[in-house]
Design an enzyme around this catalytic site. Structure first.
Site, PDB file in Angstrom:
ATOM      1  N   HIS A   1       0.109   4.378   4.186  1.00 37.94           N
ATOM      2  CA  HIS A   1      -0.523   5.131   3.105  1.00 37.94           C
ATOM      3  C   HIS A   1       0.007   6.564   3.034  1.00 37.94           C
ATOM      4  CE1 HIS A   1      -4.297   2.320   2.902  1.00 37.94           C
ATOM      5  NE2 HIS A   1      -3.154   1.687   2.745  1.00 37.94           N
TER       6      HIS A   1
ATOM      7  N   SER B   1       0.809  -1.224   0.000  1.00 46.36           N
ATOM      8  CA  SER B   1       0.000   0.000   0.000  1.00 46.36           C
ATOM      9  C   SER B   1       0.839   1.269   0.000  1.00 46.36           C
ATOM     10  CB  SER B   1      -0.942   0.011   1.209  1.00 46.36           C
ATOM     11  OG  SER B   1      -1.815  -1.103   1.159  1.00 46.36           O
TER      12      SER B   1
END
Length: 244
Positions: A184, A138
């Protein structure tokens, strides 16, 4: 019927100007790096299923990876995933974003972006929780989101859809349990920063050698910054990597 010796052809090829993208990378035919990364995360997931001990050997426990002094896990954690949906989301995003970015940037710049995005996600995760990493690609994927937005703007493309997707995914990041906001956000910061370097520097006209030198130095400086943050951050992370 004429012929050319190999040496003559090689010498002639050195004088032929290689086609370059607007960002200085060589024009490519196929996004081989994207395909290779997709294959690696797929293989990693299959191995997790058929040989669970492998995931344990790389420090995976649930949705996190414990470093335990094994510094290489700051990158290998990107090839482990917590389930099929996790894998499919990251794989689909990598396929869509990576295919475009690799054609815009070239193989080398794209791989640099992906690796620095993954490392940035791991770095912020370690700063937030020393000795513990988030699993999955991610961080690298959010780096691609950031870089697509910046480079797309540089190319004069309509980036509103990318912005919408980015906002939606950030919303999911903070609203859905068990999703690592650190990976993220860390990756996104890398995407904006490295994407801006590749898209905007050097300013004005520059040949590809000068552009490549600037990009290499700036990417190296970013990597050094990550190391400095881990060494001298608000929490001492380096001992967790076994490098103290």
């Amino acid at each position: 019927m004429g012929f050319h010796c190999r040496e003559c052809v090689a010498e002639g090829n050195r004088t032929v100007r290689q086609a370059r993208t607007v960002f200085g990378g060589k024009v490519i035919g196929k996004p081989y790096v994207t395909w290779t990364l997709l294959g690696l995360i797929a293989v990693g997931f299959v191995l997790q299923q058929v040989m669970p001990q492998i995931a344990a050997d790389f420090g995976m426990h649930g949705f996190v990876v414990h470093v335990y002094g094994e510094w290489y896990r700051i990158i290998t954690s990107a090839f482990l995933h917590g389930g099929i949906l996790h894998l499919l989301f990251n794989g689909y995003a990598l396929f869509l974003l990576g295919s475009a970015l690799e054609r815009w940037l070239g193989h080398g710049r794209f791989l640099t972006l992906w690796v620095l995005g993954a490392l940035s996600g791991s770095a912020l995760s370690l700063l937030a929780a020393p000795g513990q990493l988030s699993i999955g690609a991610s961080g690298a994927i959010f780096a691609l989101f950031g870089a697509v937005f910046v480079t797309g703007r540089r190319l004069g493309l309509d980036t509103r859809m990318i912005l919408v997707l980015l906002v939606v995914n950030l919303g999911i990041t903070f609203l859905v349990p068990n999703i690592s906001w650190t990976a993220h956000i860390g990756g996104l910061v890398a995407g904006f920063a490295i994407g801006a370097v590749f898209a905007l520097l050097p300013r004005g006209e520059a040949d590809h050698r000068r552009r490549s030198l600037v990009h290499t130095l700036m990417a190296a400086a970013y990597a050094v910054l990550l190391a400095a943050l881990l060494i001298g951050g608000p929490v001492l992370v380096w001992p967790a990597l076994g490098l103290a």
